[in-house]
Write a protein that holds these residues in place. Structure first.
Motif, PDB file in Angstrom:
ATOM      1  N   LEU A  83     -23.801  13.111   8.241  1.00 11.90           N
ATOM      2  CA  LEU A  83     -23.076  11.941   7.751  1.00 11.90           C
ATOM      3  C   LEU A  83     -21.889  11.616   8.645  1.00 11.90           C
ATOM      4  O   LEU A  83     -21.602  10.436   8.910  1.00 11.90           O
ATOM      5  N   ALA A  84     -21.200  12.650   9.130  1.00 11.99           N
ATOM      6  CA  ALA A  84     -20.079  12.417  10.046  1.00 11.99           C
ATOM      7  C   ALA A  84     -20.572  11.789  11.344  1.00 11.99           C
ATOM      8  O   ALA A  84     -19.952  10.856  11.873  1.00 11.99           O
ATOM      9  N   GLY A  85     -21.707  12.281  11.861  1.00 18.28           N
ATOM     10  CA  GLY A  85     -22.273  11.686  13.066  1.00 18.28           C
ATOM     11  C   GLY A  85     -22.704  10.249  12.857  1.00 18.28           C
ATOM     12  O   GLY A  85     -22.515   9.391  13.725  1.00 18.28           O
ATOM     13  N   ALA A  86     -23.283   9.967  11.688  1.00 14.65           N
ATOM     14  CA  ALA A  86     -23.692   8.595  11.368  1.00 14.65           C
ATOM     15  C   ALA A  86     -22.480   7.671  11.282  1.00 14.65           C
ATOM     16  O   ALA A  86     -22.538   6.505  11.689  1.00 14.65           O
ATOM     17  N   LEU A  87     -21.372   8.208  10.769  1.00 16.80           N
ATOM     18  CA  LEU A  87     -20.136   7.425  10.704  1.00 16.80           C
ATOM     19  C   LEU A  87     -19.657   7.065  12.103  1.00 16.80           C
ATOM     20  O   LEU A  87     -19.290   5.913  12.376  1.00 16.80           O
ATOM     21  N   VAL A  88     -19.696   8.045  13.001  1.00 19.55           N
ATOM     22  CA  VAL A  88     -19.310   7.788  14.387  1.00 19.55           C
ATOM     23  C   VAL A  88     -20.253   6.767  15.025  1.00 19.55           C
ATOM     24  O   VAL A  88     -19.811   5.850  15.727  1.00 19.55           O
ATOM     25  N   GLY A  89     -21.552   6.912  14.756  1.00 18.49           N
ATOM     26  CA  GLY A  89     -22.518   5.959  15.290  1.00 18.49           C
ATOM     27  C   GLY A  89     -22.268   4.547  14.788  1.00 18.49           C
ATOM     28  O   GLY A  89     -22.403   3.576  15.543  1.00 18.49           O
ATOM     29  N   GLY A  90     -21.897   4.438  13.519  1.00 19.54           N
ATOM     30  CA  GLY A  90     -21.580   3.127  12.975  1.00 19.54           C
ATOM     31  C   GLY A  90     -20.361   2.509  13.635  1.00 19.54           C
ATOM     32  O   GLY A  90     -20.335   1.299  13.911  1.00 19.54           O
ATOM     33  N   ARG A  91     -19.352   3.346  13.927  1.00 16.32           N
ATOM     34  CA  ARG A  91     -18.152   2.845  14.608  1.00 16.32           C
ATOM     35  C   ARG A  91     -18.478   2.394  16.024  1.00 16.32           C
ATOM     36  O   ARG A  91     -17.986   1.365  16.487  1.00 16.32           O
ATOM     37  N   LEU A  92     -19.321   3.171  16.706  1.00 13.58           N
ATOM     38  CA  LEU A  92     -19.723   2.773  18.062  1.00 13.58           C
ATOM     39  C   LEU A  92     -20.466   1.443  18.033  1.00 13.58           C
ATOM     40  O   LEU A  92     -20.262   0.586  18.892  1.00 13.58           O
ATOM     41  N   GLY A  93     -21.335   1.274  17.032  1.00 13.82           N
ATOM     42  CA  GLY A  93     -22.068   0.023  16.908  1.00 13.82           C
ATOM     43  C   GLY A  93     -21.152  -1.157  16.662  1.00 13.82           C
ATOM     44  O   GLY A  93     -21.392  -2.265  17.150  1.00 13.82           O
ATOM     45  N   SER A  94     -20.082  -0.936  15.919  1.00 12.40           N
ATOM     46  CA  SER A  94     -19.127  -2.005  15.640  1.00 12.40           C
ATOM     47  C   SER A  94     -18.315  -2.374  16.879  1.00 12.40           C
ATOM     48  O   SER A  94     -17.871  -3.519  17.025  1.00 12.40           O
ATOM     49  N   ARG A  95     -18.140  -1.405  17.787  1.00 16.58           N
ATOM     50  CA  ARG A  95     -17.363  -1.653  19.000  1.00 16.58           C
ATOM     51  C   ARG A  95     -18.179  -2.369  20.074  1.00 16.58           C
ATOM     52  O   ARG A  95     -17.609  -3.001  20.960  1.00 16.58           O
TER      53      ARG A  95
END
Length: 246
Positions: A83-95
């Motif tokens: 879940l923490a990795g998915a959160l980071v992935g979501g932030r990268l996608g937003s950037r």
């Protein structure tokens, strides 16, 4: 059979006009890496998944019920890291919302670092074998990487190439087939996705069963590095790198 072969070839060598460009073969590489990683986690870390969260949640239920050979703590650590990795992935996608190539290159580069760290950890300290606390650092590193990968694949939006799960892909292969009255879209891609996961699992299991889990993780890291370098090299302001339209 001809349609299946043509679709498989189109997936492996996409035509220039394809709206997903080189993303399909790159995502197949990530799918192979997933098979390798889950082979290491399941066979070397005490029967826990770090990419297949459906299986991991079921294992958690089994462990809580007292099933032998399973660790509730290991499953919880894996789930939290994912879940923490998915959160980071979501932030990268937003950037990087406007360029899928740069998103894939960046995410795969981060994953490469995580998998390289995992391979080093396994080489120095082993895998923890039966799911003991000494295996938790590996579970965390691998779970972070797989959560990141899953979130980014979701953001890339290439049909039937989620890279970490096959349930819907295999369901579509049967439910959308001509035998079921469907149009059988992307049969080659769906079969290639399953074969990529199978190949990764086979390679990872063979290495782990021969006492070489660190080598298996190094192999996964190399696949991710190849993906990152290729995506970076091919990244250009072309249409196929733009976000998919509905």
């Amino acid at each position: 059979m001809r349609a299946l072969s043509a679709d498989a070839l189109r997936t492996l060598v996409p035509p220039r006009a394809d709206r997903h460009g080189p993303l399909p073969p790159l995502l197949l590489l990530l799918t192979v890496a997933t098979g390798v990683v889950d082979a290491v986690s399941y066979l070397g870390l005490g029967h826990v998944f770090v990419a297949n969260m459906t299986g991991n949640v079921v294992f958690l239920g089994f462990a809580l019920a007292g099933a032998p050979g399973l660790s509730a703590a290991a499953s919880l650590v894996s789930l939290t890291a994912f879940l923490a990795g998915a959160l980071v992935g979501g932030r990268l996608g937003s950037r990087t919302p406007a360029h899928r190539g740069r998103l894939l290159a960046l995410a795969a580069a981060v994953q490469t670092v995580l998998l390289a760290a995992a391979a080093t950890t396994a080489a120095v300290g082993g895998t923890g074998g039966t799911g003991g606390a000494d295996g938790y650092p590996l579970i965390v590193l691998l779970g972070l990487g797989m959560g990141l990968q899953n979130a980014v694949a979701r953001r890339l939006g290439v049909p039937d190439l989620t890279t970490t799960v096959l349930t819907l892909t295999l369901t579509g292969l049967a439910a959308d087939s001509t035998a079921a009255g469907g149009a059988a879209p992307r049969p080659g891609r769906r079969i290639l996705s399953a074969l990529a996961m199978l190949l990764g699992g086979l390679a990872g299991a063979a290495l782990v069963l021969h006492g070489r889990p660190a080598t298996a993780l190094a192999l996964a890291a190399l696949l991710l590095l190849a993906t990152a370098l290729t995506a970076h090299r091919l990244s250009a302001p072309d249409a196929h790198w733009a976000p998919p339209t509905a």
